[in-house]
Design an enzyme around this catalytic site. Structure first.
Site, mmCIF file in Angstrom:
data_model
loop_
_atom_site.group_PDB
_atom_site.id
_atom_site.type_symbol
_atom_site.label_atom_id
_atom_site.label_comp_id
_atom_site.label_asym_id
_atom_site.label_seq_id
_atom_site.Cartn_x
_atom_site.Cartn_y
_atom_site.Cartn_z
ATOM 1 N N HIS A 4 0.825 -1.212 0.000
ATOM 2 C CA HIS A 4 0.000 0.000 0.000
ATOM 3 C C HIS A 4 0.853 1.252 0.000
ATOM 4 C CE1 HIS A 4 0.164 1.384 4.257
ATOM 5 N NE2 HIS A 4 0.164 0.108 4.593
ATOM 6 N N ASP A 19 6.167 2.177 6.421
ATOM 7 C CA ASP A 19 4.830 1.581 6.448
ATOM 8 C C ASP A 19 3.930 2.397 5.534
ATOM 9 O OD1 ASP A 19 2.373 0.465 7.040
ATOM 10 O OD2 ASP A 19 2.280 1.264 9.068
ATOM 11 N N GLU A 46 -4.976 2.277 2.726
ATOM 12 C CA GLU A 46 -4.937 1.144 3.655
ATOM 13 C C GLU A 46 -5.052 1.603 5.095
ATOM 14 O OE1 GLU A 46 -3.077 -1.809 6.408
ATOM 15 O OE2 GLU A 46 -2.505 0.267 6.014
ATOM 16 N N GLU A 47 -4.440 2.750 5.398
ATOM 17 C CA GLU A 47 -4.320 3.198 6.785
ATOM 18 C C GLU A 47 -5.659 3.586 7.422
ATOM 19 O OE1 GLU A 47 -1.840 2.814 8.563
ATOM 20 O OE2 GLU A 47 -0.069 2.715 7.291
ATOM 21 N N HIS A 78 4.559 3.755 12.921
ATOM 22 C CA HIS A 78 3.770 4.984 13.007
ATOM 23 C C HIS A 78 4.512 6.091 13.753
ATOM 24 C CE1 HIS A 78 -0.449 3.399 11.779
ATOM 25 N NE2 HIS A 78 0.517 2.881 11.049
#
Length: 362
Positions: free
Chosen positions: A71, A183, A217-218, A327
């Site tokens: 993603h 990420d 996605e998040e 994150h």
């Protein structure tokens, strides 16, 4: 396959540019353009959708379709409220961590370009030691150097502007990659390397390969939900990051044991199709690729879930990259793991046969 062939100078330059470019959830398009430009020599055509997911397709005429997916989006903030004194309060766009915000620099994205700001925080000298507060959503705020709300608005800042951190890519101790947004733009990077290696090694796949870089996605796997119905794949192999649990303050009894440098992480969960997972494990063992295992419980929390439960059920598996400090702006992965995830996806694709249903009843 020599590892030196995987992370060459060209691919590392792309990785740095790709990570440093801001691509918050809902605003992934500029990053997707960089990704597509890099991927262009290695695929036959592209599919894009209205929300920004991009797919590089190899053998688009083939009926049997295999997805490899990462993603593209990164967590961020939105401007939520501007006080009369010119301070900006925020809401999350994805799982942004309020506890790391204090004293961080930010970029506010406006129609006039980037407006710089900082998450200010009271000096230690001024705080009440007996009633000391931690950073929370209602007390963190951004200072853009203005005296009032009108000055802030003249800069082009308004409610709804998206906010990102400017922290750039660097290499720590020769083999640790550090950046915000690993990420999961590292996932998009890894699947692009798989396509590149297939092309450079002259591999002719017997099926259509859909190299998929999903958006959103998040905030709930939304891009994958949309694109899986467009592609209607027969198989999906997803790559995302997972937690390194060897750093302080993480309880292994509840989070399991995974470590950067120890290899790709293969997940177990109801959404993971067992026969596809075992094909990947067999591949790792045959090719002597180090790997780790992780139990994800009811769901994986990744785009794997979106693919698995779409189109009447799509055999899906998850190969994760262990990562520290998820994150935050100092997310960290190991170079060896990046290489081994790429190799594992590449070698697993060579084991998939056209028409294989992965049925438990065959």
């Amino acid at each position: 396959m020599k590892k030196s062939e995987i992370l060459d100078k060209k691919s590392m330059k792309f990785l740095e540019n790709y990570l440093n470019n801001a691509a918050p959830t809902g605003y992934e398009a500029e990053g997707q353009k960089l990704w597509m430009e890099y991927l262009k020599p290695y695929v036959d055509e592209f599919i894009t959708d209205t929300y920004g997911t991009a797919v590089g397709v190899i053998n688009p005429e083939a009926e049997y379709k295999v997805v490899i997916e990462g993603h593209a989006d990164e967590i961020s903030w939105y401007v939520n409220y501007i006080s009369d004194e010119g301070f900006i309060y925020v809401v999350r766009n994805g799982g942004s961590d309020h506890q790391i915000a204090a004293s961080k620099r930010v970029n506010i994205h406006t129609k006039n370009g980037i407006v710089k700001g900082v998450f200010g925080w009271p000096a230690i000298h001024t705080r009440d030691k007996e009633k000391e507060q931690s950073p929370k959503m209602d007390n963190i705020c951004i200072d853009v150097g203005c005296s009032n709300k009108e000055e802030v608005e003249k800069l082009g800042v308004h409610v709804g502007c998206v906010i990102t951190y400017p922290d750039d890519f660097f290499i720590l101790n020769k083999d640790k990659f550090v950046c915000r947004a690993l990420d999961n733009r590292i996932g998009g990077f890894m699947i692009a390397q798989v396509a590149r290696l297939l092309k450079e090694n002259g591999v002719k796949l017997p099926f259509g390969l859909y190299v998929t870089n999903s958006v959103q996605e998040e905030i709930g796997l939304r891009g994958a939900e949309m694109i899986t119905h467009r592609i209607q794949p027969n198989v999906a192999i997803v790559t995302d990051v997972t937690h390194d649990t060897t750093t302080p303050m993480i309880e292994k009894k509840t989070n399991g044991l995974n470590k950067i440098g120890a290899g790709p992480v293969i997940s177990y969960a109801p959404a993971i199709q067992n026969k596809l997972r075992e094909l990947i494990i067999d591949t790792a063992e045959e090719k002597k690729i180090p790997f780790q295992r992780h139990a994800s419980s009811r769901f994986t929390g990744t785009d794997t879930d979106a693919f698995a439960y779409s189109n009447g059920g799509v055999p899906s598996a998850l190969i994760s990259l262990p990562l520290r400090y998820m994150h935050t702006t100092v997310e960290m992965v190991h170079k060896d793991d990046v290489e081994n995830v790429i190799i594992l996806i590449y070698e697993s694709l060579l084991k998939i046969k056209t028409g294989d249903s992965f049925s438990y009843f065959d």
